[in-house]
Design a protein around this motif. Structure first.
Motif, PDB file in Angstrom:
ATOM      1  N   ARG A   1       0.689  -1.073  -0.037  1.00  0.00           N
ATOM      2  CA  ARG A   1      -0.111  -0.010   0.090  1.00  0.00           C
ATOM      3  C   ARG A   1       0.960   1.329  -0.015  1.00  0.00           C
ATOM      4  NH1 ARG A   1      -2.592  -0.431   6.140  1.00  0.00           N
ATOM      5  NH2 ARG A   1      -0.805  -0.690   7.219  1.00  0.00           N
ATOM      6  N   ARG A   2       2.093   1.179   0.197  1.00  0.00           N
ATOM      7  CA  ARG A   2       2.858   2.267   0.159  1.00  0.00           C
ATOM      8  C   ARG A   2       4.211   1.982  -0.922  1.00  0.00           C
ATOM      9  NH1 ARG A   2       4.803   4.121   5.828  1.00  0.00           N
ATOM     10  NH2 ARG A   2       5.372   1.831   6.412  1.00  0.00           N
TER      11      ARG A   2
ATOM     12  N   GLY B   1      10.660  -7.568  14.707  1.00  0.00           N
ATOM     13  CA  GLY B   1      11.953  -8.049  14.927  1.00  0.00           C
ATOM     14  C   GLY B   1      12.358  -9.300  14.399  1.00  0.00           C
TER      15      GLY B   1
HETATM   16  P1  NAP Z   1       5.765  -6.628   8.847  1.00  0.00           P
HETATM   17  O1  NAP Z   1       7.284  -6.688   8.657  1.00  0.00           O
HETATM   18  O2  NAP Z   1       5.144  -5.784   9.765  1.00  0.00           O
HETATM   19  O3  NAP Z   1       5.193  -6.380   7.292  1.00  0.00           O
HETATM   20  C1  NAP Z   1       3.816  -6.270   7.076  1.00  0.00           C
HETATM   21  C2  NAP Z   1       3.290  -5.931   5.936  1.00  0.00           C
HETATM   22  O4  NAP Z   1       2.033  -5.687   5.586  1.00  0.00           O
HETATM   23  C3  NAP Z   1       3.746  -4.236   5.717  1.00  0.00           C
HETATM   24  O5  NAP Z   1       4.549  -4.116   4.424  1.00  0.00           O
HETATM   25  C4  NAP Z   1       2.508  -3.371   5.795  1.00  0.00           C
HETATM   26  O6  NAP Z   1       2.322  -2.096   5.418  1.00  0.00           O
HETATM   27  C5  NAP Z   1       1.611  -4.224   5.328  1.00  0.00           C
HETATM   28  N1  NAP Z   1       0.202  -4.351   5.881  1.00  0.00           N
HETATM   29  C6  NAP Z   1      -0.105  -4.178   7.058  1.00  0.00           C
HETATM   30  N2  NAP Z   1      -1.427  -4.000   7.239  1.00  0.00           N
HETATM   31  C7  NAP Z   1      -1.794  -3.755   5.857  1.00  0.00           C
HETATM   32  C8  NAP Z   1      -3.285  -3.562   5.232  1.00  0.00           C
HETATM   33  N3  NAP Z   1      -4.265  -3.554   5.899  1.00  0.00           N
HETATM   34  N4  NAP Z   1      -3.245  -3.665   4.001  1.00  0.00           N
HETATM   35  C9  NAP Z   1      -2.140  -3.726   2.982  1.00  0.00           C
HETATM   36  N5  NAP Z   1      -0.922  -3.995   3.706  1.00  0.00           N
HETATM   37  C10 NAP Z   1      -0.752  -3.930   5.001  1.00  0.00           C
HETATM   38  O7  NAP Z   1       5.202  -8.317   9.308  1.00  0.00           O
HETATM   39  P2  NAP Z   1       5.621  -9.523   8.690  1.00  0.00           P
HETATM   40  O8  NAP Z   1       5.951  -9.729   7.277  1.00  0.00           O
HETATM   41  O9  NAP Z   1       4.437 -10.431   9.124  1.00  0.00           O
HETATM   42  O10 NAP Z   1       7.015  -9.910   9.567  1.00  0.00           O
HETATM   43  C11 NAP Z   1       6.724 -10.059  11.205  1.00  0.00           C
HETATM   44  C12 NAP Z   1       8.199  -9.907  11.644  1.00  0.00           C
HETATM   45  O11 NAP Z   1       8.758 -11.314  11.318  1.00  0.00           O
HETATM   46  C13 NAP Z   1       9.030  -8.988  11.138  1.00  0.00           C
HETATM   47  O12 NAP Z   1      10.015  -8.433  11.954  1.00  0.00           O
HETATM   48  C14 NAP Z   1       9.807  -9.659  10.125  1.00  0.00           C
HETATM   49  O13 NAP Z   1      11.004  -9.228   9.764  1.00  0.00           O
HETATM   50  C15 NAP Z   1      10.102 -10.821  10.928  1.00  0.00           C
HETATM   51  N6  NAP Z   1      10.383 -12.105   9.779  1.00  0.00           N
HETATM   52  C16 NAP Z   1      11.816 -12.139   9.565  1.00  0.00           C
HETATM   53  C17 NAP Z   1      11.939 -13.088   8.592  1.00  0.00           C
HETATM   54  C18 NAP Z   1      13.331 -13.575   8.348  1.00  0.00           C
HETATM   55  O14 NAP Z   1      14.241 -12.710   8.872  1.00  0.00           O
HETATM   56  N7  NAP Z   1      13.894 -14.432   7.340  1.00  0.00           N
HETATM   57  C19 NAP Z   1      11.047 -13.877   8.011  1.00  0.00           C
HETATM   58  C20 NAP Z   1       9.771 -13.996   8.183  1.00  0.00           C
HETATM   59  C21 NAP Z   1       9.397 -12.845   9.107  1.00  0.00           C
HETATM   60  P3  NAP Z   1       2.738  -0.849   5.875  1.00  0.00           P
HETATM   61  O15 NAP Z   1       4.230  -0.714   6.204  1.00  0.00           O
HETATM   62  O16 NAP Z   1       2.298   0.135   4.940  1.00  0.00           O
HETATM   63  O17 NAP Z   1       1.990  -1.003   7.282  1.00  0.00           O
END
Ligand code: NAP
Length: 438
Positions: free
Chosen positions: A193-194, A354
């Motif tokens: 969305r961004r 994180g």
């Molecule tokens: P995240 O990093 O918070 O990303 C969520 C994404 O969803 C963002 O791009 C966000 O956009 C978008 N989003 C949220 N609400 C939305 C909506 N209503 N409509 C459209 N887009 C929306 O979360 P995640 O990917 O679930 O990861 C969770 C954590 O686990 C993170 O810290 C991540 O780095 C970690 N993780 C790490 C690894 C790795 O290191 N290999 C793998 C998996 C997960 P906006 O920014 O605009 O809110």
């Protein structure tokens, strides 16, 4: 002697146990509860199956698990099998390390259409989580839309793009390996969305999209801001944006050599999922940035979609009797303190952000608070019955507790069932796990 119950055997749980051991030495007994008969939470069922080096951290947790003063109490669901109040009667401190296992809703029409899943469910499916192993996504269509621009969206897109031998060495479960290898999906659209400067993807994980056998990332040059603007970004994000620039600069005839396209669609927010019973399209509205936020422009478009996976973050599961912050989707807490003697740590405390390693300082921080509360006298005189009391309660309730030794038998059986080159073939249902433990 002090007794600590930790609820949840993922990273936050085991780092808290390790910290308690370091702080209290022989003067503490720690019981780590899990609703599953198997330990390690997100390491087992969240981290992508082709990221085995990240999963290797479980060896550190095993060291903690095998020490005299720490015990694994598997197959016990806190909140249903035993209540928080019962545990608080038995232990000086109860620490909720239950993570954030539930999908956040998009809050738009059509979310309940068939073949629309949240990432907790989809990731749980390919990782063999008993709750989601039966998901059976239909991969016979052409286009998958993955909503979100975080690392989970990357994991999901990569899994959808990989085939057969690209899973070598992973512990993806057999049903998902077969389904993904036979998948007909040729277009994977990542919806943000961004813009490119607001992605939450880390460079190592984003770079993997450029290394796939059958898929290539597609980024439209026109979506990228002037390169000079990258200078203000923090270094990790700057590297990720540099990768997007690399993807955008790849000539079309090179990208076309790969059958599957992974397309980055920036500045679009989903407004509705559409279809007749099963999803057929995502209605999106174009956006622009205003003070960092996505604001709709009113321009609406329909993107075809045969499968939708929303990777927009997670929520903690509430537990009866524990104050919950509905808006934030986690336990209501003051830097880890919920109520006297009741604490939370990791994602259950601060929300789903994180890396695995972020949980280490979290665990050590909460143990310092417990120690301070013991020193101030607010956790009583140290006359709780701890594990003896729990064992009596478990016998009274007829609970079928799975110990760490039982888990080692499950682990052995999973290793024995592994296909060649894979570390394990996971059991995907709880009864089979318990049978292996017996
Ligand atoms: P995240 O990093 O918070 O990303 C969520 C994404 O969803 C963002 O791009 C966000 O956009 C978008 N989003 C949220 N609400 C939305 C909506 N209503 N409509 C459209 N887009 C929306 O979360 P995640 O990917 O679930 O990861 C969770 C954590 O686990 C993170 O810290 C991540 O780095 C970690 N993780 C790490 C690894 C790795 O290191 N290999 C793998 C998996 C997960 P906006 O920014 O605009 O809110």
């Amino acid at each position: 002697m002090r007794h600590i119950a930790i609820i949840g055997s993922g990273p936050a749980g085991y780092y808290t146990a390790e910290a308690a051991q370091k702080h209290f030495g022989d003067d503490v007994r720690v019981d780590i509860f899990d609703r599953l008969p198997v330990p390690y939470g997100l390491i087992r069922t969240g981290v992508a199956p082709d990221h085995q080096s990240i999963k290797g951290v479980s060896r550190r947790y095993e060291k903690t698990a095998l020490s005299q003063n720490v015990r694994f109490v598997g197959n016990v669901a806190v909140g249903t099998d035993v209540s928080i109040a019962q545990l608080q009667d038995l232990y000086d401190a109860v620490v909720l390390a239950t993570g954030a296992p539930q999908d956040r809703d998009l809050g738009i029409p059509g979310e309940d259409l068939a073949n629309c899943f949240g990432s907790a469910a989809f990731v749980g499916w390919y990782n063999g989580h008993p709750q989601f192993a039966g998901l059976a996504p239909d991969l016979s269509g052409n286009t998958a839309v993955v909503i979100g621009m975080g690392n989970v969206a990357l994991d999901v897109a990569r899994m959808l793009a990989k085939k057969g031998s690209e899973f070598d060495g992973s512990d993806i479960v057999g049903h998902a390996l077969d389904a993904l290898s036979a998948s007909k999906i040729e277009r994977i659209v990542l919806l943000g969305r961004r813009g490119p400067h607001q992605i939450m993807m880390t460079p190592k994980e984003l770079g993997e999209l450029g290394q796939l056998d059958h898929a290539a990332p597609h980024v439209d040059k026109g979506d990228l801001p002037d390169e000079a603007e990258d200078a203000i970004l923090e270094p990790g994000l700057r590297k990720s944006v540099a990768l997007l620039r690399e993807f955008a600069a790849t000539p079309e005839h090179i990208r076309a050599e790969k059958r599957i396209a992974i397309e980055f669609a920036f500045f679009v927010q989903p407004r509705a999922l559409m279809g007749d019973g099963k999803v057929e399209a995502v209605e999106v509205e174009h956006t622009r940035l205003e003070r960092g936020r996505a604001v709709g422009t009113g321009e609406v478009e329909r993107l075809p979609a045969d499968l939708v996976i929303s990777c927009i973050g997670y929520r903690t599961a509430p537990i009866p009797g524990v104050p919950f912050d509905e808006r934030q989707g986690r336990f209501a807490n003051d830097d880890g303190r919920i109520l006297p003697g009741l604490y939370c740590v990791g994602w259950a405390k601060r929300g789903p952000s994180g890396t695995i390693g972020t949980n280490k300082p979290d665990g050590f921080g909460i143990v310092e608070k417990i120690a301070a509360d013991i020193a101030s006298g607010s956790l009583g005189r140290g006359d709780k019955t701890g594990r003896d009391g729990f064992d009596a309660l478990a016998a009274e309730k007829g609970l079928d507790v799975v110990t760490f030794r039982d888990w080692k038998k499950i682990e052995e059986a999973e290793a024995a069932a592994a296909r060649e080159g894979s570390p394990r073939e996971k059991f995907i249902d709880i009864e089979a796990m318990i049978r292996a433990a017996d």
